[in-house]
Design a protein around this motif. Structure first.
Motif, short mmCIF file in Angstrom:
data_model
loop_
_atom_site.label_atom_id
_atom_site.label_comp_id
_atom_site.label_asym_id
_atom_site.label_seq_id
_atom_site.Cartn_x
_atom_site.Cartn_y
_atom_site.Cartn_z
N MET A 22 45.92 -21.54 4.80
CA MET A 22 47.01 -21.64 5.76
C MET A 22 46.49 -22.19 7.08
O MET A 22 46.23 -21.47 8.05
N GLY A 23 46.29 -23.52 7.10
CA GLY A 23 45.83 -24.18 8.31
C GLY A 23 44.34 -24.42 8.39
O GLY A 23 43.87 -25.07 9.33
N TYR A 24 43.58 -23.92 7.43
CA TYR A 24 42.13 -24.07 7.42
C TYR A 24 41.66 -24.62 6.09
O TYR A 24 42.23 -24.28 5.04
N CYS A 25 40.61 -25.41 6.13
CA CYS A 25 39.94 -25.76 4.88
C CYS A 25 39.19 -24.52 4.41
O CYS A 25 38.55 -23.81 5.21
N THR A 26 39.28 -24.23 3.13
CA THR A 26 38.68 -23.00 2.61
C THR A 26 37.55 -23.27 1.63
O THR A 26 36.83 -22.34 1.25
N PRO B 151 23.24 -22.04 0.20
CA PRO B 151 23.66 -21.15 -0.89
C PRO B 151 24.18 -19.79 -0.43
O PRO B 151 24.93 -19.14 -1.16
N ARG B 152 23.81 -19.35 0.77
CA ARG B 152 24.22 -18.03 1.21
C ARG B 152 25.72 -17.93 1.47
O ARG B 152 26.27 -16.84 1.59
N ILE B 153 26.39 -19.07 1.57
CA ILE B 153 27.83 -19.06 1.86
C ILE B 153 28.67 -18.89 0.60
O ILE B 153 29.86 -18.58 0.67
N VAL B 154 28.06 -19.09 -0.56
CA VAL B 154 28.81 -19.07 -1.81
C VAL B 154 29.42 -17.69 -2.05
O VAL B 154 28.76 -16.66 -1.90
N GLY B 155 30.70 -17.69 -2.43
CA GLY B 155 31.40 -16.44 -2.70
C GLY B 155 32.05 -15.81 -1.50
O GLY B 155 32.79 -14.84 -1.63
N HIS B 156 31.82 -16.36 -0.32
CA HIS B 156 32.42 -15.82 0.89
C HIS B 156 33.79 -16.46 1.13
O HIS B 156 34.03 -17.61 0.76
N ARG B 157 34.66 -15.71 1.78
CA ARG B 157 35.96 -16.25 2.19
C ARG B 157 35.75 -16.99 3.51
O ARG B 157 35.49 -16.38 4.54
N ILE B 158 35.90 -18.31 3.44
CA ILE B 158 35.56 -19.18 4.56
C ILE B 158 36.81 -19.90 5.04
O ILE B 158 37.57 -20.46 4.24
#
Length: 381
Positions: A310-314, A325-332
Motif C-alpha cells: 500500500m504505497g511501498y515496494c515490498t 541475505p539478512r533481509i530475507v523473510g522480513h516484512r519490508i
C-alpha cells in the motif's frame, strides 16, 4: 579521510565507514545516512559538500531533492487517512473524487492507486514541466483520460501520477493539499527533525543542496512505449529540480526535499508499529497494510519483477542481492529516488535505514544506498 559529523553508535560503525568511503572515493559529494531502531536514532551522520564547487559543507540541516523517495511520504499520508477511517482502500477513487469516473475508471479503487495497479501510470496527453507543476491542470487531465490497462490486473510504476491522485483524494477529504496535510499531521507531531517537505517554501532555499549530475540522464528511446509515457512525460532532470517552480510545487510522486534523518524518522513510524517518540500516528494493523501485497510480477513500466504494498515496494527477486541475505523473510516497505536516495522500513527488525545524497547517478537501486542498508543489517546480525 572524509570528516563524518553527527552521532553513530559503536554497533553501527560500519554504516559510518561506508559513508566515509563514499566521500573519500568521490562516489558521493555530500550525503547523509540515518538508522533508527525501535524508533530511536542509532545513526545520524553526514559529511562532504553541499555545492558543486566544494566550498559549502553539508550541515546538519542541509536538505536536498530526493525524487521518488517522496512516494514513501505520500504513502504514509494515505495510511494516516486510512487509519482514521477517512479513506477506504477498497472504495472507488470516484467516491471521493467524482470527476475521476470517466473513460473506464469507475472501478479504480484507492488500493489500485497506492499499489501501482490502477492503469493510470502517467499522462496520455503530452505534458510540460509547467503542466506537471500546475496540479489543478494536470490532475484534471488524469481525471478525463482512460487507463492504460484494466485496473487491478497488472503492475506498472506510477512515476508521477500517484502523487497527483493521492493529492486529489487528500484535498477532497481534508480540504488541505497533500503537502499541507503531510506537514501538519505527520511532520509537526514528530518534531523539527522530521524535516521533509513536499513542496518547499522560500525559507528552505538557502539550505537546499542542489543535485549534481554524476552521469548522463537516461535515454527515453531505450524504454518501451508505456515507460516513455510514465517516466519521461515530461522529462525531469536534476537541472529542473533546482528551479524555483519545481521546488514550490507539491508533486507527491517526485519533488520532496529532505535528509536521511528526516526520512528515517518519518518512516520509522511504519517500522515501529505506528508510534515514535511517544507520538502515535498509525495502528499496528495499518502499518501492516504497508506491506500487504497489492500487485506483484513484471512491472510494465520498470521492466523488472516487483511487488508493491500500500504505497511501498515490498519486494523483488533482487531483494537479497540488493540488501544482503539478512533481509530475507522480513516484512519490508521501501523505495528510493532516481539518482540514489533510499529509505527502508523493516517491520520485523523495527529498523529504518535512510540514505540521501547530492551526487545524482542515473539508474535504479543505486549501489551506494544498498551499501548503507547492507551495513545496517550487518550491525544487527
Amino acid at each position: 579521510m572524509a570528516e563524518i559529523h553527527g552521532t553513530c553508535s559503536d554497533r553501527f560503525s560500519g554504516v559510518r565507514d561506508v559513508l566515509s568511503q563514499y566521500l573519500d572515493s568521490g562516489a558521493d559529494i555530500g550525503a547523509s545516512a540515518a538508522v533508527f531502531v525501535e524508533g530511536e536514532p542509532v545513526v545520524d551522520i553526514w559529511g562532504g559538500f553541499a555545492d558543486p564547487d566544494f566550498t559549502k559543507p553539508w550541515e546538519r540541516d542541509t536538505i536536498t531533492h530526493v525524487f521518488s523517495l517522496t512516494k514513501t511520504m505520500t504513502a504514509i499520508s494515505a495510511l494516516v487517512l486510512i487509519d482514521r477511517g477517512e479513506l477506504d482502500p477498497d472504495a472507488p477513487v470516484a467516491r471521493y473524487w467524482p470527476e475521476f469516473a470517466q473513460n473506464g475508471k469507475e472501478d479504480v479503487l484507492v488500493r489500485h492507486v497506492l499499489g501501482h495497479t490502477s492503469g493510470v501510470a502517467g499522462w496520455s496527453e503530452p505534458l510540460s514541466v509547467e503542466d506537471l507543476c500546475d496540479l489543478e491542470k494536470s490532475t484534471a487531465m488524469l481525471a478525463r483520460q482512460a487507463p492504460w490497462w484494466k485496473p487491478g490486473t497488472a503492475l506498472g510504476y506510477h512515476a508521477f501520477s500517484t502523487g497527483h491522485m493521492v493529492n486529489a483524494l487528500t484535498s477532497r477529504i481534508t480540504g488541505r493539499t497533500l503537502g499541507q496535510f503531510f506537514a501538519e499531521e505527520i511532520c509537526a507531531p514528530l518534531g523539527p527533525d522530521a524535516d521533509f517537505h513536499i513542496g518547499t517554501g522560500p525559507e528552505c532555499d538557502d539550505r537546499i543542496s542542489p543535485l549534481i549530475m554524476g552521469n548522463p540522464a537516461a535515454d527515453p528511446s531505450q524504454h518501451n512505449d508505456l515507460a516513455r509515457m510514465a517516466l519521461f512525460n515530461p522529462l525531469i532532470t536534476p537541472v529542473i529540480s533546482r528551479t524555483v517552480p519545481w521546488r514550490r510545487a507539491e508533486i507527491g510522486g517526485a519533488n520532496g526535499h529532505g535528509n536521511a534523518r528526516a526520512a528515517a524518522l518519518i518512516q520509522s513510524v511504519v517500522a515501529n508499529g505506528g508510534e515514535v517518540g511517544g507520538v502515535r500516528l498509525l495502528s499496528e494493523k495499518t502499518c501492516a497494510l504497508a506491506v500487504q501485497e497489492q500487485g506483484s510480477g513484471m512491472d510494465l513500466i520498470m521492466d523488472a519483477p516487483l511487488s508493491w504494498g500500500m504505497g511501498y515496494c515490498t519486494g523483488s527477486p533482487l531483494l537479497e542481492q540488493l540488501f544482503g541475505p539478512r533481509i530475507v523473510g522480513h516484512r519490508i516497505a521501501f523505495w528510493g529516488g532516481g539518482g540514489g536516495s533510499m529509505v527502508v522500513a523493516d517491520l520485523d527488525a523495527r529498523m529504518t535505514v535512510a540514505y540521501v545524497m547530492n551526487r545524482w547517478l542515473a539508474g535504479s537501486f543505486d549501489a551506494r544506498s544498498c551499501g548503507i542498508v547492507q551495513a545496517a543489517y550487518e550491525a544487527i546480525g
